[in-house]
Design a protein around this motif. Structure first.
Motif, PDB file in Angstrom:
ATOM      1  N   GLY A 192     -10.300  -6.938   6.517  1.00 31.96           N
ATOM      2  CA  GLY A 192     -10.616  -7.806   5.379  1.00 31.96           C
ATOM      3  C   GLY A 192     -10.621  -9.294   5.695  1.00 31.96           C
ATOM      4  N   PRO A 193      -9.525  -9.841   6.253  1.00 30.87           N
ATOM      5  CA  PRO A 193      -9.524 -11.285   6.553  1.00 30.87           C
ATOM      6  C   PRO A 193     -10.641 -11.687   7.505  1.00 30.87           C
ATOM      7  CG  PRO A 193      -7.304 -10.392   6.677  1.00 30.87           C
ATOM      8  CD  PRO A 193      -8.222  -9.217   6.537  1.00 30.87           C
ATOM      9  N   ALA A 194     -10.909 -10.848   8.526  1.00 32.98           N
ATOM     10  CA  ALA A 194     -11.979 -11.176   9.475  1.00 32.98           C
ATOM     11  C   ALA A 194     -13.329 -11.188   8.787  1.00 32.98           C
ATOM     12  CB  ALA A 194     -11.981 -10.161  10.620  1.00 32.98           C
ATOM     13  N   ILE A 195     -13.573 -10.213   7.901  1.00 33.44           N
ATOM     14  CA  ILE A 195     -14.847 -10.161   7.183  1.00 33.44           C
ATOM     15  C   ILE A 195     -15.013 -11.381   6.281  1.00 33.44           C
ATOM     16  CG2 ILE A 195     -16.152  -8.884   5.428  1.00 33.44           C
ATOM     17  CD1 ILE A 195     -14.938  -6.320   6.603  1.00 33.44           C
ATOM     18  N   ILE A 196     -13.929 -11.765   5.609  1.00 27.07           N
ATOM     19  CA  ILE A 196     -13.990 -12.946   4.727  1.00 27.07           C
ATOM     20  C   ILE A 196     -14.302 -14.203   5.529  1.00 27.07           C
ATOM     21  CG2 ILE A 196     -12.630 -14.439   3.215  1.00 27.07           C
ATOM     22  CD1 ILE A 196     -11.136 -11.882   2.319  1.00 27.07           C
ATOM     23  N   PHE A 197     -13.605 -14.380   6.653  1.00 28.74           N
ATOM     24  CA  PHE A 197     -13.845 -15.564   7.482  1.00 28.74           C
ATOM     25  C   PHE A 197     -15.248 -15.562   8.067  1.00 28.74           C
ATOM     26  CE2 PHE A 197      -9.118 -15.936   7.761  1.00 28.74           C
ATOM     27  CZ  PHE A 197      -9.021 -17.242   7.297  1.00 28.74           C
ATOM     28  N   LEU A 198     -15.717 -14.387   8.517  1.00 26.73           N
ATOM     29  CA  LEU A 198     -17.077 -14.305   9.055  1.00 26.73           C
ATOM     30  C   LEU A 198     -18.112 -14.628   7.983  1.00 26.73           C
ATOM     31  CD1 LEU A 198     -16.927 -11.148  11.354  1.00 26.73           C
ATOM     32  CD2 LEU A 198     -17.336 -13.497  12.068  1.00 26.73           C
TER      33      LEU A 198
ATOM     34  N   LEU B  39       0.829  -1.206   0.000  1.00 25.15           N
ATOM     35  CA  LEU B  39       0.000   0.000   0.000  1.00 25.15           C
ATOM     36  C   LEU B  39       0.864   1.257   0.000  1.00 25.15           C
ATOM     37  CD1 LEU B  39      -2.897   1.163   0.212  1.00 25.15           C
ATOM     38  CD2 LEU B  39      -2.611   1.104   2.697  1.00 25.15           C
ATOM     39  N   ASP B  40       1.921   1.252   0.804  1.00 23.77           N
ATOM     40  CA  ASP B  40       2.813   2.417   0.853  1.00 23.77           C
ATOM     41  C   ASP B  40       3.567   2.605  -0.453  1.00 23.77           C
ATOM     42  OD1 ASP B  40       2.051   3.008   3.432  1.00 23.77           O
ATOM     43  OD2 ASP B  40       3.621   1.774   4.344  1.00 23.77           O
TER      44      ASP B  40
ATOM     45  N   PRO C 179      -7.407   0.469   7.222  1.00 26.08           N
ATOM     46  CA  PRO C 179      -8.240  -0.319   8.152  1.00 26.08           C
ATOM     47  C   PRO C 179      -8.836  -1.577   7.525  1.00 26.08           C
ATOM     48  CG  PRO C 179      -8.756   2.013   8.321  1.00 26.08           C
ATOM     49  CD  PRO C 179      -7.863   1.861   7.138  1.00 26.08           C
ATOM     50  N   TRP C 180      -9.147  -1.491   6.214  1.00 18.89           N
ATOM     51  CA  TRP C 180      -9.735  -2.663   5.553  1.00 18.89           C
ATOM     52  C   TRP C 180      -8.725  -3.778   5.346  1.00 18.89           C
ATOM     53  CZ3 TRP C 180     -14.752  -3.017   5.499  1.00 18.89           C
ATOM     54  CH2 TRP C 180     -15.519  -1.860   5.562  1.00 18.89           C
ATOM     55  N   LEU C 181      -7.438  -3.439   5.352  1.00 20.54           N
ATOM     56  CA  LEU C 181      -6.421  -4.479   5.283  1.00 20.54           C
ATOM     57  C   LEU C 181      -6.456  -5.358   6.533  1.00 20.54           C
ATOM     58  CD1 LEU C 181      -3.361  -2.489   3.866  1.00 20.54           C
ATOM     59  CD2 LEU C 181      -4.942  -3.977   2.612  1.00 20.54           C
ATOM     60  N   PHE C 182      -6.799  -4.744   7.659  1.00 25.14           N
ATOM     61  CA  PHE C 182      -6.899  -5.485   8.910  1.00 25.14           C
ATOM     62  C   PHE C 182      -8.260  -6.164   9.053  1.00 25.14           C
ATOM     63  CE2 PHE C 182      -3.578  -2.378   9.574  1.00 25.14           C
ATOM     64  CZ  PHE C 182      -2.620  -3.066  10.289  1.00 25.14           C
TER      65      PHE C 182
END
Length: 336
Positions: free
Chosen positions: A60-66, A29-30, A55-58
């Motif tokens: 993202g994985p949780a949303i996908i797993f949920l 991203l940087d 924030p979506w980088l952090f």
């Protein structure tokens, strides 16, 4: 040792993958939106973009797993509840009509309601009393450690421990169960506690109370320490005794924390499964909803539709309490 080694390898791999993802994604991203050696307008634009994306980088994985492990199973269970045994034949609402006319389901529901009344109340009350008492003695931290230790034991492990406590041998034989050994020592007759009608449910509840009291104690102990000393001192000067101070001064000030602890344990109780499976496997009128769902879905029943309906009942019971708990926690955070 082989299982332990495998567990350690998987832990190292999992942590390494997470670290690589978070470091790599932020690095990329940087690089895509650099802020060094650029014009002020470009730097400002890139900062706005990275601030929105990071924030979506952090998350993202949780949303996908949920999505895959929570949202999709709920939707699939709702669809499956309208189908028959193999999940292929559409049966409409017949599974729902079966649900409320089935004696085993009604027994499971009644047992869950008993668990719901007894366990959260007992664990929260004992945790509150112990938290208050241990804060007044010099060896209070040692006592808290011992009381909290069952939280580190799995439900199945705790069930095995209590199975030895409740163990029954016929009269005349040596009692290896602690409870029956005490009964026999005082001249009583040994009892088969976990097959005793009605009361066996309470003997199983004791296991979860034993585990969750430590959790309630730790949370409530922190809340009690947050009570201003001035209010306690004022109550003492007004002539209040210890019981009055506890129930009329201390408890009202931490009522929000008590409610959160109670609802958290309530959610756990509605999903209780391991203890019943390990202790009685639902025999002797100890069946609960989660064990009943597992039986219909994967074991003797082998009926996906009926198993899905029971799973939805558990979800419907848990969801309102969970929403209330989250709202309560958000209100407390906003008030600080």
């Amino acid at each position: 040792m082989e299982q332990l080694a495998s567990a350690l390898v998987y832990m190292v791999i999992g942590v390494s993958v997470c670290a690589f993802y978070f470091y790599g994604s932020n690095f990329l991203l940087d690089k895509l939106f650099p802020t060094k050696n650029r014009a002020v307008t470009i730097v400002a634009r890139n900062l706005r973009i990275t601030t929105r994306i990071r924030p979506w980088l952090f998350l993202g994985p949780a949303i996908i797993f949920l999505t895959f492990y929570l949202f999709y199973p709920v939707v699939d269970s709702i669809i499956l509840s309208f189908y028959g045994r193999a999940g292929k034949e559409f049966v409409g609402l017949s599974n729902y009509s079966w649900l409320f006319s089935n004696d085993e389901f009604l027994e499971s529901f009644r047992n869950n309601m008993m668990w719901l009344v007894v366990v959260p109340t007992s664990a929260t009350f004992l945790g509150l009393v112990i938290a208050s008492m241990t804060d007044r003695i010099w060896w209070g931290n040692i006592a808290k450690t011992l009381i909290f230790m069952p939280m580190a034991i799995s439900f199945v492990g705790a069930s095995v421990i209590w199975k030895f406590i409740y163990d029954y041998q016929s009269a005349g034989n040596t009692q290896i169960g602690l409870l029956n050994a005490i009964v026999v020592f005082f001249g009583g007759e040994p009892q088969n506690w976990i097959s005793m009608p009605f009361w066996n449910n309470f003997f199983l509840m004791v296991i979860l109370i034993w585990i969750q009291t430590g959790f309630a104690m730790v949370i409530l102990s922190a809340a009690l320490r947050g009570i201003p000393d001035e209010t306690i001192e004022a109550a003492v000067l007004d002539g209040a005794n210890g019981i009055q101070i506890f129930f009329k001064i201390m408890v009202p000030q931490i009522w929000g924390t008590i409610a959160v602890v109670w609802t958290t344990i309530t959610i756990l109780v509605l999903k209780v499964f391991d203890i019943v499976l390990a202790m009685t496997n639902g025999q002797w009128n100890t069946q609960v909803l989660a064990n009943q769902m597992f039986t219909w879905m994967f074991r003797g029943g082998g009926d996906f539709g009926r198993g899905a309906v029971i799973a939805l009942v558990i979800m419907v019971l848990v969801t309102p309490i969970m929403i209330w708990n989250i709202r309560r926690a958000n209100q407390e955070m906003e008030g600080r």
